[in-house]
Write a protein that holds these residues in place. Structure first.
Motif, PDB file in Angstrom:
ATOM      1  N   TYR A 173      15.763  -9.778   7.970  1.00  0.00           N
ATOM      2  CA  TYR A 173      15.009  -8.938   7.034  1.00  0.00           C
ATOM      3  C   TYR A 173      13.769  -9.716   6.628  1.00  0.00           C
ATOM      4  CZ  TYR A 173      13.891  -6.250   2.814  1.00  0.00           C
ATOM      5  OH  TYR A 173      13.250  -5.483   1.858  1.00  0.00           O
ATOM      6  N   LEU A 174      12.606  -9.199   7.019  1.00  0.00           N
ATOM      7  CA  LEU A 174      11.356  -9.936   6.807  1.00  0.00           C
ATOM      8  C   LEU A 174      10.758  -9.728   5.430  1.00  0.00           C
ATOM      9  CD1 LEU A 174       9.604  -9.408  10.274  1.00  0.00           C
ATOM     10  CD2 LEU A 174      11.157 -11.227   9.552  1.00  0.00           C
ATOM     11  N   GLY A 175      11.179  -8.665   4.735  1.00  0.00           N
ATOM     12  CA  GLY A 175      10.665  -8.444   3.400  1.00  0.00           C
ATOM     13  C   GLY A 175      10.241  -7.011   3.158  1.00  0.00           C
ATOM     14  N   ALA A 176       9.796  -6.743   1.937  1.00  0.00           N
ATOM     15  CA  ALA A 176       9.375  -5.409   1.507  1.00  0.00           C
ATOM     16  C   ALA A 176       7.915  -5.459   1.077  1.00  0.00           C
ATOM     17  CB  ALA A 176      10.246  -4.920   0.355  1.00  0.00           C
ATOM     18  N   VAL A 177       7.143  -4.492   1.551  1.00  0.00           N
ATOM     19  CA  VAL A 177       5.727  -4.386   1.185  1.00  0.00           C
ATOM     20  C   VAL A 177       5.570  -3.167   0.283  1.00  0.00           C
ATOM     21  CG1 VAL A 177       3.369  -4.092   2.016  1.00  0.00           C
ATOM     22  CG2 VAL A 177       5.013  -5.425   3.364  1.00  0.00           C
ATOM     23  N   PRO A 178       5.179  -3.355  -0.972  1.00  0.00           N
ATOM     24  CA  PRO A 178       5.074  -2.218  -1.895  1.00  0.00           C
ATOM     25  C   PRO A 178       3.922  -1.286  -1.544  1.00  0.00           C
ATOM     26  CG  PRO A 178       4.243  -4.217  -2.937  1.00  0.00           C
ATOM     27  CD  PRO A 178       4.849  -4.649  -1.636  1.00  0.00           C
ATOM     28  N   LEU A 179       4.033  -0.060  -2.010  1.00  0.00           N
ATOM     29  CA  LEU A 179       2.992   0.939  -1.819  1.00  0.00           C
ATOM     30  C   LEU A 179       1.873   0.688  -2.822  1.00  0.00           C
ATOM     31  CD1 LEU A 179       2.166   3.613  -0.407  1.00  0.00           C
ATOM     32  CD2 LEU A 179       3.386   4.821  -2.217  1.00  0.00           C
ATOM     33  N   ASP A 180       0.673   0.508  -2.304  1.00  0.00           N
ATOM     34  CA  ASP A 180      -0.496   0.265  -3.143  1.00  0.00           C
ATOM     35  C   ASP A 180      -1.604   1.205  -2.667  1.00  0.00           C
ATOM     36  OD1 ASP A 180      -2.898  -0.740  -4.323  1.00  0.00           O
ATOM     37  OD2 ASP A 180      -1.975  -2.718  -4.559  1.00  0.00           O
ATOM     38  N   PRO A 181      -2.111   2.081  -3.519  1.00  0.00           N
ATOM     39  CA  PRO A 181      -3.143   3.032  -3.067  1.00  0.00           C
ATOM     40  C   PRO A 181      -4.391   2.362  -2.527  1.00  0.00           C
ATOM     41  CG  PRO A 181      -2.961   3.014  -5.473  1.00  0.00           C
ATOM     42  CD  PRO A 181      -1.794   2.251  -4.944  1.00  0.00           C
ATOM     43  N   ARG A 182      -4.611   1.127  -2.896  1.00  0.00           N
ATOM     44  CA  ARG A 182      -5.798   0.416  -2.414  1.00  0.00           C
ATOM     45  C   ARG A 182      -5.677   0.032  -0.943  1.00  0.00           C
ATOM     46  NH1 ARG A 182      -5.887  -3.974  -7.178  1.00  0.00           N
ATOM     47  NH2 ARG A 182      -3.729  -4.082  -6.406  1.00  0.00           N
TER      48      ARG A 182
END
Length: 349
Positions: free
Chosen positions: A285-294
């Motif tokens: 599991y490499l990780g989680a990338v959050p949702l960012d509108p930018r």
């Protein structure tokens, strides 16, 4: 001058040929391929006007594979970015992954867009209006900056809105030319962005890169079960094709408000998300990338999100993914992301 798109060679995953046999009728819907070992022998071949031609056509390994291997001999590491489902932000993630690796100015990165029907990488990298130049050595990739080059079919289309309406063999032929004719030069990493699914493009990339070696695949998913359902099929594909899985990334994992930094779960992980899937399938599991509108805004303007918003949680997350992927490739710590850069960004080592 830009290369034309009229002469890609038909190929097959199992036994591609340099020149396809001349058929007397269009290939039927369930055709195994005129270059397949089953050509002219499969049940779907019964009654086809091409049956005798396909059955008598010579079979054998593609003689161009050694040329592909020689062309890529100066590429140290090759990474596939896969997703069984569209809409999970795979191409967006591929661009951020490329920018992440390219943040080490001592490394040179190549990004190859094999999504022939939906080539979005040039737009996201800010080079949509560029074209490919042909030299005596081959096709020159389009350079985003001094150490990051891109290759995509978008550079070869007359207009940005022109559709690529091709069958599988023609798409495979162009991917072959990307690998055989593009002068990638000395690359530390070649990142291959693939379309959703487990079909022609994936088989083609795997067959051509097998001899030169693929470090592995990064799988991209979103938290909800609908997305994970298709990622399980991608995992099965990798295992059957002999592709090492470097790990899975959960993209759009929560929404981080740019103002207050509060995180909300937009796509809820009803079955545990990508982390639970990684545990069940025994893959990293490499990780989680959050949702960012930018992120979307940076892609629309062809900018690097990592450079524009270096202190954002999403930037920290993608750099952690780069570090984890490097670890899965058994690269020394600090080789991909310099230690000083990691300390400055607050990345845990």
């Amino acid at each position: 001058m830009a290369p034309l798109l009229e002469e890609p060679t038909q190929i097959d995953f199992d036994a591609p040929l340099k020149a396809a046999p001349k058929l007397v009728a269009p290939e039927p819907e369930h055709c195994p391929g005129p270059e397949s070992q089953q050509a002219g022998k499969a049940d779907s071949c019964a009654g086809c006007p091409n049956q005798a031609i396909c059955a008598s056509a010579p079979k054998g390994p593609d003689p161009d594979i050694p040329l592909v291997t020689a062309r890529l001999s100066s590429v140290k590491h090759k990474i596939l970015v896969l997703s069984g489902k569209g809409g999970v932000g795979k191409s967006t993630f591929s661009t951020m992954l490329a920018h992440g690796f390219a943040s080490n100015k001592d490394h040179t990165i190549g990004l190859m867009d094999t999504d022939i029907c939906g080539p979005s990488i040039p737009k996201m990298m800010g080079v949509e209006e560029e074209t490919i130049h042909v030299t005596a050595e081959g096709w020159e990739p389009v350079w985003v900056n001094d150490n990051l080059g891109v290759m995509s079919v978008q550079f070869m289309l007359p207009g940005r809105d022109d559709a690529v309406i091709w069958r599988g063999p023609k798409k495979n032929g162009l991917i072959k030319k990307f690998l055989m004719d593009v002068t990638w030069g000395e690359l530390d990493f070649l990142i291959v962005d693939t379309p959703p699914g487990t079909s022609d493009e994936h088989l083609s990339v795997n067959s051509f890169l097998k001899a030169s070696g693929v470090d592995g695949a990064v799988l991209v998913s979103t938290p909800q079960e609908v997305s994970l359902l298709d990622v399980r099929k991608e995992i099965d594909f990798c295992r059957k094709a002999g592709i090492k899985i470097l790990g899975i990334v959960e993209n759009m994992s929560g929404f981080v408000c740019p103002g207050c930094k509060h995180e909300s779960q937009i796509f809820r992980a009803s079955t545990g998300g990508a982390k639970r899937l990684a545990q069940d399938e025994k893959i990293p599991y490499l990780g989680a990338v959050p949702l960012d509108p930018r992120i979307g805004m940076a892609c629309d303007y062809g900018e690097s999100f990592l450079d524009a918003y270096p202190d954002s949680p999403a930037c920290t997350a993608i750099r952690n993914v780069v570090r984890r992927a490097a670890e899965e490739m058994s690269l020394p710590k600090g080789e991909v992301l310099p230690e000083s850069d990691c300390a400055a960004r607050g990345i845990n080592r």
